[in-house]
Design an enzyme around this catalytic site. Structure first.
Site, PDB file in Angstrom:
ATOM      1  N   ASP A  36       0.860  -1.191   0.000  1.00 40.46           N
ATOM      2  CA  ASP A  36       0.000   0.000   0.000  1.00 40.46           C
ATOM      3  C   ASP A  36       0.889   1.231   0.000  1.00 40.46           C
ATOM      4  O   ASP A  36       1.775   1.353   0.853  1.00 40.46           O
ATOM      5  CB  ASP A  36      -0.882  -0.041   1.264  1.00 40.46           C
ATOM      6  CG  ASP A  36      -2.061   0.919   1.183  1.00 40.46           C
ATOM      7  OD1 ASP A  36      -1.847   2.095   0.834  1.00 40.46           O
ATOM      8  OD2 ASP A  36      -3.181   0.482   1.487  1.00 40.46           O
ATOM      9  N   THR A  40      -4.339   6.806   0.183  1.00 42.40           N
ATOM     10  CA  THR A  40      -5.571   6.980   0.978  1.00 42.40           C
ATOM     11  C   THR A  40      -5.615   5.990   2.142  1.00 42.40           C
ATOM     12  O   THR A  40      -6.412   6.169   3.057  1.00 42.40           O
ATOM     13  CB  THR A  40      -6.849   6.787   0.122  1.00 42.40           C
ATOM     14  OG1 THR A  40      -6.783   5.516  -0.531  1.00 42.40           O
ATOM     15  CG2 THR A  40      -6.986   7.889  -0.916  1.00 42.40           C
ATOM     16  N   VAL A  62       1.853  -0.029  -6.130  1.00 42.47           N
ATOM     17  CA  VAL A  62       1.611  -1.194  -7.002  1.00 42.47           C
ATOM     18  C   VAL A  62       1.564  -0.807  -8.477  1.00 42.47           C
ATOM     19  O   VAL A  62       1.657  -1.671  -9.348  1.00 42.47           O
ATOM     20  CB  VAL A  62       0.333  -1.975  -6.620  1.00 42.47           C
ATOM     21  CG1 VAL A  62       0.466  -2.598  -5.246  1.00 42.47           C
ATOM     22  CG2 VAL A  62      -0.914  -1.120  -6.718  1.00 42.47           C
ATOM     23  N   TYR A 150     -12.368   6.592 -12.605  1.00 40.12           N
ATOM     24  CA  TYR A 150     -12.575   5.450 -11.711  1.00 40.12           C
ATOM     25  C   TYR A 150     -13.320   4.333 -12.441  1.00 40.12           C
ATOM     26  O   TYR A 150     -12.875   3.181 -12.460  1.00 40.12           O
ATOM     27  CB  TYR A 150     -13.369   5.890 -10.479  1.00 40.12           C
ATOM     28  CG  TYR A 150     -13.570   4.782  -9.476  1.00 40.12           C
ATOM     29  CD1 TYR A 150     -12.497   4.276  -8.750  1.00 40.12           C
ATOM     30  CD2 TYR A 150     -14.827   4.228  -9.255  1.00 40.12           C
ATOM     31  CE1 TYR A 150     -12.676   3.252  -7.823  1.00 40.12           C
ATOM     32  CE2 TYR A 150     -15.017   3.206  -8.336  1.00 40.12           C
ATOM     33  CZ  TYR A 150     -13.937   2.728  -7.627  1.00 40.12           C
ATOM     34  OH  TYR A 150     -14.116   1.708  -6.722  1.00 40.12           O
TER      35      TYR A 150
END
Ligand code: UDP
Length: 322
Positions: A36, A40, A62, A150
């Site tokens: 991570d 966020t 990632v 998104y």
């Protein structure tokens, strides 16, 4: 359940859903590596796991170069910016994690022979014209609108996942996750439940966008984690809707949150964000048939648990307004 993963990567493992998944995987006996970049996510979400020898937090991005030493049984790809406020603020990172991040995670799954579970979303249906939405519905998405970064990043994530399954033999699962809430959401996340709870507890106006008649179907996080666990262990390789089919308007939600918080906050109407879906409700027949799963926790009980957990005292909500 015969298949039992002993070593698992959770991308986005310091986020809301990723950290709850890490809890569950550890409780089920697995070694868990969370990857991570904390854009966020937060160390606070996994601070209770740091002393566990079967838990590791790595702060790699990632979407960039990353790898994992040793064998892996599963990769659960949950790294994403999931709140409209966050993906409006970070549109390129949102596209990158859905494209490059998904491709990287799938390549590692291929190399390790690991099962791959994609956290997809009800947003693949966009502003749907079919209610409730079955997995066979192709959606109604504006690719160049503000939500496009998104929606399209998740749609292409699904395309990558199917391509690695068909062309490279990766063993994949796809969860289309509908609105989910619970402890560990950020106060300034900007989504309806955290926004309304923070405002109601602070005695500030509860900001309902539009006229509040738009609906969502809200699932409690514990229900969702159970559904994801069943999907991970199942043999079903096509997308599955995971969500609670109980539909509420945002005005009803605001009023219920206010009542459960014992708050006298006024409800204030604000402009509706661009391309805000008018209705959203999962068709959960596939989850029921394939996983024997259905959401169990009613909305009022789920809200009570969330409100009991919620941090008190913060009033700075301006940054969450789209
Ligand atoms: N919403 C609202 N007030 C807020 C935050 C959100 O009325 O302070 C509305 C938003 O316009 C949408 C619904 O609540 O219609 C759910 O929004 P959320 O950001 O939780 O998730 P979405 O399903 O839109 O991704």
């Amino acid at each position: 359940m015969t298949w039992a993963p002993s070593r698992v990567v959770v991308t986005g493992g310091a986020g809301f859903l990723g950290s709850h998944l890490a809890d569950r995987l550890l409780a089920d006996g697995a070694e868990v590596i969370c990857v991570d970049n904390l854009i966020t996510g937060s160390r606070r979400n996994v601070s209770h796991l740091m002393a566990n020898p079967r838990f590791t937090l790595r702060t790699d991005d990632v979407s960039g170069a990353w790898s994992v030493d040793g064998p892996l049984d599963a990769i659960l790809h949950f790294a994403s910016l999931a709140s409209p406020v966050d993906y409006l603020r970070h549109p390129l990172e949102t596209l990158e994690v859905g494209t490059l991040g998904t491709m990287n995670a799938l390549r590692i799954a291929e190399e390790k022979g690991a099962r791959f579970l994609l956290a997809s979303t009800s947003e693949v249906y966009g502003d749907p014209t079919v209610h409730p939405q079955p997995e066979t519905y192709w959606g109604n998405v504006n690719p160049i609108g503000p939500r496009g970064v998104y929606d399209e990043s998740k749609r292409v994530s699904e395309a990558f996942t199917m391509a690695f399954s068909n062309a490279r033999g990766v063993d994949v699962r796809i969860a289309r996750i509908f609105n989910t809430f619970g402890p560990r959401m950020r106060e300034h996340d900007g989504r309806a439940v955290p926004q309304f709870v923070t405002q109601a507890l602070a005695g500030e106006p509860i900001t309902v966008y539009g006229d509040g008649s738009q609906t969502r179907s809200l699932c409690y996080v514990d229900d969702l984690i159970e559904g994801l666990t069943l999907l991970l262990h199942s043999d079903y390789r096509m997308p599955v809707n995971l969500g609670n089919p109980q539909e509420v308007t945002m005005m009803q939600l605001a009023e219920l949150v206010r009542e459960l918080c014992g708050s006298s906050s006024p409800i204030e109407l604000r402009p509706l964000p661009v391309d805000d879906p008018k209705r959203r409700c999962p068709d959960v027949a596939v989850a029921l048939r394939q996983l024997r799963w259905t959401a169990m926790i009613p909305l009022d009980e789920a809200l009570r648990r969330t409100i009991d957990w919620w941090p008190r005292g913060s009033t700075e909500l301006d940054e969450a307004t789209p």
